[in-house]
Enzyme design. Structure first.
Site, PDB file in Angstrom:
ATOM      1  N   TYR A  21     108.988  21.243  94.280  1.00 62.09           N
ATOM      2  CA  TYR A  21     109.645  20.024  94.734  1.00 62.09           C
ATOM      3  C   TYR A  21     109.240  19.695  96.172  1.00 62.09           C
ATOM      4  CZ  TYR A  21     113.264  16.466  95.121  1.00 62.09           C
ATOM      5  OH  TYR A  21     113.924  15.277  95.277  1.00 62.09           O
ATOM      6  N   HIS A  25     106.859  16.404  97.391  1.00 63.91           N
ATOM      7  CA  HIS A  25     107.380  15.472  98.390  1.00 63.91           C
ATOM      8  C   HIS A  25     106.609  15.521  99.707  1.00 63.91           C
ATOM      9  CE1 HIS A  25     110.564  14.906  95.491  1.00 63.91           C
ATOM     10  NE2 HIS A  25     110.818  13.776  96.139  1.00 63.91           N
ATOM     11  N   TYR A  44     114.557   6.265 104.122  1.00 64.09           N
ATOM     12  CA  TYR A  44     114.871   7.134 102.989  1.00 64.09           C
ATOM     13  C   TYR A  44     114.556   8.577 103.362  1.00 64.09           C
ATOM     14  CZ  TYR A  44     114.961   8.495  97.993  1.00 64.09           C
ATOM     15  OH  TYR A  44     115.244   9.073  96.779  1.00 64.09           O
ATOM     16  N   TRP A  81     106.645   9.615  88.087  1.00 63.96           N
ATOM     17  CA  TRP A  81     107.143  10.430  89.203  1.00 63.96           C
ATOM     18  C   TRP A  81     108.523  11.002  88.862  1.00 63.96           C
ATOM     19  CZ3 TRP A  81     105.435  12.450  93.707  1.00 63.96           C
ATOM     20  CH2 TRP A  81     106.394  12.882  94.629  1.00 63.96           C
ATOM     21  N   TRP A  82     109.405  10.130  88.375  1.00 64.20           N
ATOM     22  CA  TRP A  82     110.754  10.576  88.028  1.00 64.20           C
ATOM     23  C   TRP A  82     110.736  11.618  86.918  1.00 64.20           C
ATOM     24  CZ3 TRP A  82     113.486   5.166  87.816  1.00 64.20           C
ATOM     25  CH2 TRP A  82     113.783   4.746  89.117  1.00 64.20           C
TER      26      TRP A  82
END
Length: 116
Positions: A21, A25, A44, A81-82
């Site tokens: 993860y 990112h 964000y 991506w999700w």
């Protein structure tokens, strides 16, 4: 531009996915970054408590949040991506299916205090 709307959310990260993860990112796909910008999302950030909770916060500066979120969901690269990141997470939302479908994936938090 409409009034700024501050949004905070949580989701749980699977212990086996922490490194993956963080890596994805650190190298967010350009199409994802562009779609976030195009959907009027600013500032964000995602934080990790080094246990299991991811905390996200952002500012929505547009005038049609639901419409912009529909544009986000319609983007095939965002859905890809999700699909990747959802597999690394456990949603705290009862009945959650995915970020792209269902009642939501990240749990939206109520703001109880704010100061500039």
């Amino acid at each position: 531009m409409g009034p700024v709307r501050r949004i905070a959310q949580i989701v749980h990260l699977k212990p086996s996915a922490v490194a993956a993860y963080k890596e994805c990112h650190a190298n967010v796909w350009p199409e994802v970054l562009q779609q976030i910008k195009d959907c009027n999302i600013k500032d964000y950030s995602i934080f990790f408590d080094n246990d299991r909770t991811l905390f996200a916060t952002f500012k929505y500066v547009g005038t049609d949040f639901e419409g912009d979120m529909e544009l986000m969901r319609a983007n095939p690269k965002i859905r890809e991506w999700w699909a990747m990141t959802d597999g690394m997470q456990d949603s705290p939302i009862p009945g959650a299916v995915s970020s792209a479908d269902g009642p939501g994936w990240w749990k939206v938090l109520d703001e109880v205090f704010y100061t500039e």
